[in-house]
Design a protein around this motif. Sequence first.
Motif, PDB file in Angstrom:
ATOM      1  N   HIS A   1     -81.553 -70.830  13.783  1.00 46.90           N
ATOM      2  CA  HIS A   1     -80.283 -71.579  13.772  1.00 46.90           C
ATOM      3  C   HIS A   1     -80.457 -72.943  13.096  1.00 46.90           C
ATOM      4  N   GLY A   2     -79.331 -73.629  12.912  1.00 42.05           N
ATOM      5  CA  GLY A   2     -79.360 -74.989  12.360  1.00 42.05           C
ATOM      6  C   GLY A   2     -79.400 -76.029  13.466  1.00 42.05           C
ATOM      7  N   PHE A   3     -79.299 -77.274  13.068  1.00 44.80           N
ATOM      8  CA  PHE A   3     -79.377 -78.423  13.983  1.00 44.80           C
ATOM      9  C   PHE A   3     -77.996 -78.914  14.357  1.00 44.80           C
ATOM     10  N   PRO A   4     -77.715 -79.266  15.581  1.00 45.42           N
ATOM     11  CA  PRO A   4     -78.497 -79.074  16.801  1.00 45.42           C
ATOM     12  C   PRO A   4     -77.868 -77.958  17.644  1.00 45.42           C
ATOM     13  N   PHE A   5     -78.126 -76.731  17.201  1.00 42.02           N
ATOM     14  CA  PHE A   5     -77.436 -75.575  17.786  1.00 42.02           C
ATOM     15  C   PHE A   5     -78.411 -74.742  18.634  1.00 42.02           C
ATOM     16  N   SER A   6     -78.153 -73.424  18.663  1.00 40.08           N
ATOM     17  CA  SER A   6     -79.026 -72.535  19.426  1.00 40.08           C
ATOM     18  C   SER A   6     -78.898 -71.130  18.845  1.00 40.08           C
TER      19      SER A   6
ATOM     20  N   GLY B   1     -82.409 -68.123   7.787  1.00 39.52           N
ATOM     21  CA  GLY B   1     -82.370 -69.502   8.286  1.00 39.52           C
ATOM     22  C   GLY B   1     -81.126 -70.213   7.800  1.00 39.52           C
ATOM     23  N   LEU B   2     -80.441 -70.865   8.734  1.00 41.88           N
ATOM     24  CA  LEU B   2     -79.249 -71.631   8.354  1.00 41.88           C
ATOM     25  C   LEU B   2     -79.549 -73.123   8.475  1.00 41.88           C
ATOM     26  N   SER B   3     -79.300 -73.851   7.398  1.00 41.97           N
ATOM     27  CA  SER B   3     -79.458 -75.305   7.357  1.00 41.97           C
ATOM     28  C   SER B   3     -80.859 -75.746   7.797  1.00 41.97           C
ATOM     29  N   MET B   4     -81.014 -76.407   8.972  1.00 43.51           N
ATOM     30  CA  MET B   4     -82.368 -76.788   9.375  1.00 43.51           C
ATOM     31  C   MET B   4     -83.234 -75.536   9.546  1.00 43.51           C
ATOM     32  N   GLY B   5     -82.597 -74.434   9.952  1.00 43.50           N
ATOM     33  CA  GLY B   5     -83.325 -73.160  10.023  1.00 43.50           C
ATOM     34  C   GLY B   5     -83.834 -72.763   8.637  1.00 43.50           C
ATOM     35  N   GLY B   6     -83.057 -73.119   7.605  1.00 38.17           N
ATOM     36  CA  GLY B   6     -83.485 -72.868   6.227  1.00 38.17           C
ATOM     37  C   GLY B   6     -84.630 -73.787   5.827  1.00 38.17           C
ATOM     38  N   TYR B   7     -84.595 -75.054   6.318  1.00 40.97           N
ATOM     39  CA  TYR B   7     -85.705 -75.979   6.013  1.00 40.97           C
ATOM     40  C   TYR B   7     -87.001 -75.391   6.602  1.00 40.97           C
ATOM     41  N   ILE B   8     -86.881 -74.854   7.830  1.00 42.57           N
ATOM     42  CA  ILE B   8     -88.060 -74.261   8.478  1.00 42.57           C
ATOM     43  C   ILE B   8     -88.522 -73.035   7.679  1.00 42.57           C
TER      44      ILE B   8
ATOM     45  N   LYS C   1     -79.698 -93.096   8.177  1.00 45.00           N
ATOM     46  CA  LYS C   1     -78.614 -92.500   8.970  1.00 45.00           C
ATOM     47  C   LYS C   1     -79.187 -91.698  10.149  1.00 45.00           C
ATOM     48  N   ARG C   2     -80.234 -90.940   9.883  1.00 47.65           N
ATOM     49  CA  ARG C   2     -80.842 -90.126  10.950  1.00 47.65           C
ATOM     50  C   ARG C   2     -81.466 -91.031  12.025  1.00 47.65           C
ATOM     51  N   ALA C   3     -82.139 -92.091  11.583  1.00 47.53           N
ATOM     52  CA  ALA C   3     -82.780 -92.998  12.550  1.00 47.53           C
ATOM     53  C   ALA C   3     -81.716 -93.638  13.445  1.00 47.53           C
TER      54      ALA C   3
ATOM     55  N   GLY D   1     -68.621 -86.353  16.952  1.00 46.13           N
ATOM     56  CA  GLY D   1     -68.799 -86.954  15.637  1.00 46.13           C
ATOM     57  C   GLY D   1     -69.325 -85.956  14.610  1.00 46.13           C
ATOM     58  N   PHE D   2     -69.993 -84.912  15.083  1.00 44.48           N
ATOM     59  CA  PHE D   2     -70.674 -83.974  14.189  1.00 44.48           C
ATOM     60  C   PHE D   2     -69.732 -82.886  13.647  1.00 44.48           C
ATOM     61  N   LEU D   3     -68.723 -82.523  14.447  1.00 43.17           N
ATOM     62  CA  LEU D   3     -67.869 -81.380  14.072  1.00 43.17           C
ATOM     63  C   LEU D   3     -67.233 -81.509  12.687  1.00 43.17           C
TER      64      LEU D   3
ATOM     65  N   ALA E   1     -87.525 -85.222  12.995  1.00 38.69           N
ATOM     66  CA  ALA E   1     -88.273 -84.140  12.315  1.00 38.69           C
ATOM     67  C   ALA E   1     -87.664 -83.856  10.943  1.00 38.69           C
ATOM     68  N   MET E   2     -86.320 -83.820  10.875  1.00 38.84           N
ATOM     69  CA  MET E   2     -85.684 -83.549   9.571  1.00 38.84           C
ATOM     70  C   MET E   2     -85.912 -84.693   8.590  1.00 38.84           C
ATOM     71  N   ALA E   3     -85.860 -85.938   9.113  1.00 33.92           N
ATOM     72  CA  ALA E   3     -86.048 -87.101   8.235  1.00 33.92           C
ATOM     73  C   ALA E   3     -87.441 -87.104   7.619  1.00 33.92           C
TER      74      ALA E   3
ATOM     75  N   LYS F   1     -70.123 -79.599   2.886  1.00 35.28           N
ATOM     76  CA  LYS F   1     -70.339 -80.968   2.392  1.00 35.28           C
ATOM     77  C   LYS F   1     -71.772 -81.423   2.659  1.00 35.28           C
ATOM     78  N   LEU F   2     -72.448 -80.789   3.611  1.00 31.93           N
ATOM     79  CA  LEU F   2     -73.805 -81.225   3.985  1.00 31.93           C
ATOM     80  C   LEU F   2     -74.861 -80.639   3.058  1.00 31.93           C
ATOM     81  N   THR F   3     -74.750 -79.354   2.835  1.00 29.48           N
ATOM     82  CA  THR F   3     -75.647 -78.664   1.895  1.00 29.48           C
ATOM     83  C   THR F   3     -74.695 -77.899   0.975  1.00 29.48           C
TER      84      THR F   3
ATOM     85  N   ALA G   1     -67.113 -73.920   5.573  1.00 30.52           N
ATOM     86  CA  ALA G   1     -67.865 -75.129   5.231  1.00 30.52           C
ATOM     87  C   ALA G   1     -69.329 -74.878   5.574  1.00 30.52           C
ATOM     88  N   HIS G   2     -69.932 -75.758   6.410  1.00 27.65           N
ATOM     89  CA  HIS G   2     -71.382 -75.683   6.641  1.00 27.65           C
ATOM     90  C   HIS G   2     -71.801 -74.511   7.543  1.00 27.65           C
ATOM     91  N   LEU G   3     -70.882 -74.087   8.430  1.00 27.43           N
ATOM     92  CA  LEU G   3     -71.255 -72.996   9.340  1.00 27.43           C
ATOM     93  C   LEU G   3     -70.596 -71.701   8.872  1.00 27.43           C
TER      94      LEU G   3
END
Length: 265
Positions: free
Chosen positions: A27-32, A92-99, A131-133, A150-152, A189-191, A216-218, A242-244
């Motif tokens: 999954h992506g961040f910060p999901f499950s 892998g989706l988004s952060m799952g794709g980074y992994i 931004k991440r920090a 804020g994330f939606l 971790a992503m940063a 818009k994110l990726t 969009a992203h999901l």
Amino acid sequence: MKAQINDTEIFYTESGDPTKTSVVFIHGFPFSHAIWQKQIKALGDDFHCIAYDFRGMGESCVGDGQYSLEGHVDDLVALLDFLQIDQAVIVGLSMGGYIALRALQRNPERFLAVALCDTRSEEDDNAARIKRANAAQSVKKEGAAAFAEGFLPAVFSEASITNNVPGVGMIKQIISKNAPLAIAGNLIAMAARTDTTASLKDIAVPTLILVGEKDKLTTPEDARNLQNQIKGSVLHVVPDAAHLSNLENPEFFNARLLEFLHSTK
Ligand code: MLT
């Protein structure tokens, strides 16, 4: 189910036919793992499906909240070992794709094929790191539910939010249940992740790339960059998403994924 690996506990679900090709969903961040329900249902008994919560998220252990992409790759490999899976298709989706992309660099021998969804190979630039920090600090102060609000708008299209498609409520709930410490840890971790662009040319397994047309994110441009550099890869832009993209247009997403999985059998 829980796997005791690398001094932590990783939650995973297993379904389908264990004698068939294994497909591991990240999954992506910060999901499950719960974001993959519709995909797993669509794959049915034609595949052996694993969906897990990476460290800190969902029902996996939060631990000390200190995570890295390298650690997430170690956990993926340890989970495959634990389940006695030599090779799998990784989705892998988004952060799952980074992994997935980092795992492809480090452990290409564990991959049969890969689906890279709404993701990119570039590392964060300085503005994204700042931004991440800041977000890591504020989620610890304000909590996960405020972070979710804020994330939606960053992950869903305006239409999905206005029409309150079922995925929106689900994502809000998933994020709100995650521990602020774990959300902060995964932001850091992503940063700090490495850029995997230079190794895209070395990817030698069948590769599917999916991206929501309004991501818009990726962005679709990020996806085209992946396609241009991964030999033989196939890219589909998911309409009305969009992203999901797996939640916003599951019909289109599942059709392309199934087509790809059957072609790699
Ligand atoms: C994700 O969906 O995994 C994240 O939003 C990706 C990111 O923030 O880079």
